[in-house]
Enzyme design. Structure first.
Site, PDB file in Angstrom:
ATOM      1  N   HIS A  24      35.028  74.452  23.610  1.00 22.66           N
ATOM      2  CA  HIS A  24      36.557  74.457  23.530  1.00 22.66           C
ATOM      3  C   HIS A  24      37.114  74.010  22.181  1.00 22.66           C
ATOM      4  O   HIS A  24      37.948  72.847  22.157  1.00 22.66           O
ATOM      5  CB  HIS A  24      37.432  74.372  24.353  1.00 22.66           C
ATOM      6  CG  HIS A  24      37.139  72.837  25.282  1.00 22.66           C
ATOM      7  ND1 HIS A  24      37.145  71.742  24.411  1.00 22.66           N
ATOM      8  CD2 HIS A  24      36.858  72.457  26.460  1.00 22.66           C
ATOM      9  CE1 HIS A  24      36.812  70.661  25.280  1.00 22.66           C
ATOM     10  NE2 HIS A  24      36.682  71.150  26.470  1.00 22.66           N
ATOM     11  N   HIS A  79      35.454  68.913  39.183  1.00 25.88           N
ATOM     12  CA  HIS A  79      36.169  69.511  38.195  1.00 25.88           C
ATOM     13  C   HIS A  79      35.844  70.893  37.854  1.00 25.88           C
ATOM     14  O   HIS A  79      34.640  71.141  38.077  1.00 25.88           O
ATOM     15  CB  HIS A  79      35.817  68.336  36.877  1.00 25.88           C
ATOM     16  CG  HIS A  79      36.303  69.057  35.563  1.00 25.88           C
ATOM     17  ND1 HIS A  79      37.641  69.548  35.414  1.00 25.88           N
ATOM     18  CD2 HIS A  79      35.816  68.957  34.365  1.00 25.88           C
ATOM     19  CE1 HIS A  79      37.545  69.873  34.026  1.00 25.88           C
ATOM     20  NE2 HIS A  79      36.615  69.438  33.491  1.00 25.88           N
ATOM     21  N   GLU A  81      36.144  73.044  35.366  1.00 22.35           N
ATOM     22  CA  GLU A  81      35.894  73.578  33.976  1.00 22.35           C
ATOM     23  C   GLU A  81      34.798  74.275  34.116  1.00 22.35           C
ATOM     24  O   GLU A  81      33.714  74.041  34.806  1.00 22.35           O
ATOM     25  CB  GLU A  81      36.302  72.413  32.969  1.00 22.35           C
ATOM     26  CG  GLU A  81      35.993  73.254  31.538  1.00 22.35           C
ATOM     27  CD  GLU A  81      36.502  72.118  30.482  1.00 22.35           C
ATOM     28  OE1 GLU A  81      36.592  70.857  30.726  1.00 22.35           O
ATOM     29  OE2 GLU A  81      36.667  72.860  29.522  1.00 22.35           O
ATOM     30  N   ASP A  83      31.957  74.650  32.375  1.00 18.91           N
ATOM     31  CA  ASP A  83      30.729  74.054  32.018  1.00 18.91           C
ATOM     32  C   ASP A  83      29.926  73.450  33.456  1.00 18.91           C
ATOM     33  O   ASP A  83      28.794  73.108  33.489  1.00 18.91           O
ATOM     34  CB  ASP A  83      30.758  73.045  30.901  1.00 18.91           C
ATOM     35  CG  ASP A  83      31.796  72.039  31.183  1.00 18.91           C
ATOM     36  OD1 ASP A  83      32.763  72.396  31.731  1.00 18.91           O
ATOM     37  OD2 ASP A  83      31.566  70.869  30.695  1.00 18.91           O
ATOM     38  N   HIS A 146      39.354  64.807  32.394  1.00 16.69           N
ATOM     39  CA  HIS A 146      40.340  65.009  31.398  1.00 16.69           C
ATOM     40  C   HIS A 146      41.212  66.236  31.776  1.00 16.69           C
ATOM     41  O   HIS A 146      41.915  66.626  30.841  1.00 16.69           O
ATOM     42  CB  HIS A 146      39.609  65.453  30.164  1.00 16.69           C
ATOM     43  CG  HIS A 146      38.978  66.446  30.117  1.00 16.69           C
ATOM     44  ND1 HIS A 146      38.751  67.537  28.919  1.00 16.69           N
ATOM     45  CD2 HIS A 146      37.854  66.796  31.108  1.00 16.69           C
ATOM     46  CE1 HIS A 146      38.009  68.351  29.238  1.00 16.69           C
ATOM     47  NE2 HIS A 146      37.485  68.137  30.428  1.00 16.69           N
ATOM     48  N   ASP A 165      32.815  64.248  33.954  1.00 16.70           N
ATOM     49  CA  ASP A 165      32.939  64.337  32.508  1.00 16.70           C
ATOM     50  C   ASP A 165      33.071  62.881  31.881  1.00 16.70           C
ATOM     51  O   ASP A 165      32.511  62.523  30.785  1.00 16.70           O
ATOM     52  CB  ASP A 165      34.255  65.123  31.935  1.00 16.70           C
ATOM     53  CG  ASP A 165      33.955  66.330  31.739  1.00 16.70           C
ATOM     54  OD1 ASP A 165      32.736  67.056  31.544  1.00 16.70           O
ATOM     55  OD2 ASP A 165      34.921  67.372  31.984  1.00 16.70           O
ATOM     56  N   TYR A 194      31.921  61.966  22.030  1.00 16.36           N
ATOM     57  CA  TYR A 194      32.461  62.645  23.230  1.00 16.36           C
ATOM     58  C   TYR A 194      33.726  62.148  23.503  1.00 16.36           C
ATOM     59  O   TYR A 194      34.853  62.787  23.586  1.00 16.36           O
ATOM     60  CB  TYR A 194      31.487  62.374  24.435  1.00 16.36           C
ATOM     61  CG  TYR A 194      31.629  62.917  25.583  1.00 16.36           C
ATOM     62  CD1 TYR A 194      31.322  64.205  25.931  1.00 16.36           C
ATOM     63  CD2 TYR A 194      32.592  62.473  26.461  1.00 16.36           C
ATOM     64  CE1 TYR A 194      31.175  64.842  27.112  1.00 16.36           C
ATOM     65  CE2 TYR A 194      32.940  63.064  27.592  1.00 16.36           C
ATOM     66  CZ  TYR A 194      31.980  64.144  27.960  1.00 16.36           C
ATOM     67  OH  TYR A 194      32.242  64.839  29.154  1.00 16.36           O
ATOM     68  N   HIS A 225      27.304  65.161  31.810  1.00 22.12           N
ATOM     69  CA  HIS A 225      26.715  65.389  30.603  1.00 22.12           C
ATOM     70  C   HIS A 225      25.895  64.289  30.148  1.00 22.12           C
ATOM     71  O   HIS A 225      26.333  63.273  29.851  1.00 22.12           O
ATOM     72  CB  HIS A 225      27.656  65.780  29.307  1.00 22.12           C
ATOM     73  CG  HIS A 225      28.710  66.961  29.768  1.00 22.12           C
ATOM     74  ND1 HIS A 225      28.379  68.177  29.968  1.00 22.12           N
ATOM     75  CD2 HIS A 225      30.103  67.012  30.056  1.00 22.12           C
ATOM     76  CE1 HIS A 225      29.311  69.022  30.231  1.00 22.12           C
ATOM     77  NE2 HIS A 225      30.428  68.344  30.435  1.00 22.12           N
TER      78      HIS A 225
HETATM   79 FE1  FEO Z   1      35.732  69.361  31.350  1.00 23.30          FE
HETATM   80 FE2  FEO Z   1      32.430  68.872  31.050  1.00 23.30          FE
HETATM   81  O1  FEO Z   1      34.039  69.925  31.257  1.00 23.30           O
END
Ligand code: FEO
Length: 400
Positions: A24, A79, A81, A83, A146, A165, A194, A225
């Site tokens: 993104h 979450h 999102e 990924d 986030h 995240d 990050y 991550h």
């Molecule tokens: Fe908010 Fe790792 O995606």
């Protein structure tokens, strides 16, 4: 493709993506990233988070080495999102979970991405506990860290926080734990990168959330991550790092980012840099042609002052400089001192516009913009040097 046991009967079953770069608008570190997912084997088997599109096979293959995928009872989506949840449909189809747990706001995200799916989704509240046998999973909403739907999962019996995240880094490596990685400088740099490219706008929320995390008995933080923070010392380190990053205390370093057409603005940039350095402010000079806007943001993590330079181009700034300013503004850095400069041929709007852009980010501007027609002469270079000196003096006062 083996799972990695991170605690007794708790396994990392994620995927390492060495090639992924763009996320993104944030250009990830050159080493890619990981999508971490965790399997908890208990009376109820729970998969916490999943992986990005294209990685379902990797997750399922890894998971199947320790448990028949159809024996997964619950999926927790901290979450939505993509990924973490882009592979959800494939995984749900294979696993056929009894329940999928999301946060209250997660109901909206899962419906938005997977409209029409007749899945057994259940929303949990902050503080709600799910018993899975020998263990409990305590859900804690972390709204806007986030996304609105973000939450974390705490397993008190294992002193484990699966943090989604938060506390992550984009590192692709065969190491799963930070203490196995073997390069502390890169580890710290990726934490900053990050934070400054994803978490920074939510720093006030981070500062409110950290005491909640500190009140838990934790000896491992497993983000979604990068590397897992193992042991009390590592947990302390990452919490302290987040507190420092969120606090944005002024630091006696400066960042100059600029673009140039015929090297006039570049010459000005070097003169501004001398003014800073000769007044004891170490400075990083970044051409936006050579440095992606994500790298500029990462550098800002260590800088209390930021100066922008661009020639005037079609009555405005060069597009790459404009992109950095737009990106930086959205990430809402606080507590910085700014400065602006630029060359021009005839109309000469750029330096003033840069000054206004930085002031609009609530930066303190101790000097006016420096502009110069055509080529910087001796007087212009002196004015640039003086701009550097003035910013340096203001910064040192702020840091004192
Ligand atoms: Fe908010 Fe790792 O995606």
């Amino acid at each position: 493709m083996q799972p990695v046991e991170i605690k007794k009967d708790i396994f990392w079953v994620g995927s390492v993506d060495y090639d992924h770069r763009d996320f993104h608008g944030y250009s990830r570190s050159p080493s890619g990233s990981t999508y971490n997912a965790y399997l908890i084997k208990d009376q109820k088997n729970v998969l916490v988070d999943t992986v990005a599109p294209g990685h379902a096979g990797t997750l399922l293959c890894r998971l199947a080495k320790t448990l028949d995928p159809e024996k997964v009872d619950y999926i927790v989506c901290n979450h939505l999102e993509l990924d973490h949840a882009g592979a959800l449909a494939e995984i749900v189809e294979r696993v056929k979970p009894e329940k999928i747990f999301v946060s209250q706001a997660g109901l909206k995200s899962i419906a938005g991405y997977y409209e029409g799916k007749n899945w057994p989704v259940q929303a949990v509240k902050s503080g709600e506990t799910l018993n899975i046998g020998q263990r409990n999973i305590v859900f804690q909403e972390t709204r806007m860290l986030h996304w609105p739907d973000s939450m974390v999962s705490y397993i008190p019996e294992d002193k484990l926080l699966i943090s989604n995240d938060i506390f992550g880094q984009n590192i692709a490596s065969s190491a799963r734990f930070a203490d196995d990685f073997g390069n502390d400088d890169i580890y710290v740099k990726r934490i900053k990168e990050y934070y400054y490219n994803i978490v920074l706008p939510y720093s006030p929320i981070v500062l409110k959330t950290l005491p909640v995390v500190e009140a838990l008995d934790i000896d491992m933080i497993a983000p979604d991550h990068g590397l897992i923070h193992r042991g009390k010392k590592a947990v302390r380190f990452i919490i302290d790092a987040y507190r420092a990053l969120a606090g944005q205390k002024p630091q006696q370093r400066a960042l100059i980012f600029y673009d140039t057409m015929w090297q006039s603005t570049e010459r000005m940039a070097y003169a501004v840099c001398s003014g800073l350095e000769e007044n004891n402010v170490p400075t990083r000079l970044m051409s936006v042609k050579s440095n992606h806007h994500s790298e500029v943001m990462t550098e800002l993590a260590d800088c209390g002052a930021v100066l922008a330079g661009s020639p005037t181009h079609n009555n405005t700034v060069l597009p790459l400089v404009g992109a950095v300013l737009t990106y930086m503004k959205g990430l809402r850095p606080l507590n910085r001192i700014g400065g602006a400069f630029g060359s021009y041929g005839w109309s000469g709007e750029s330096a003033k516009q840069l000054q206004e852009h930085l002031a609009a980010m609530n930066m303190e501007m101790p000097a006016g913009p420096v502009k110069c027609a055509w080529r910087p002469d001796k007087d212009t270079l002196k004015a640039c040097h003086a701009l550097g000196r003035t910013v340096a003096e203001a910064l040192k006062k702020k840091c004192a």
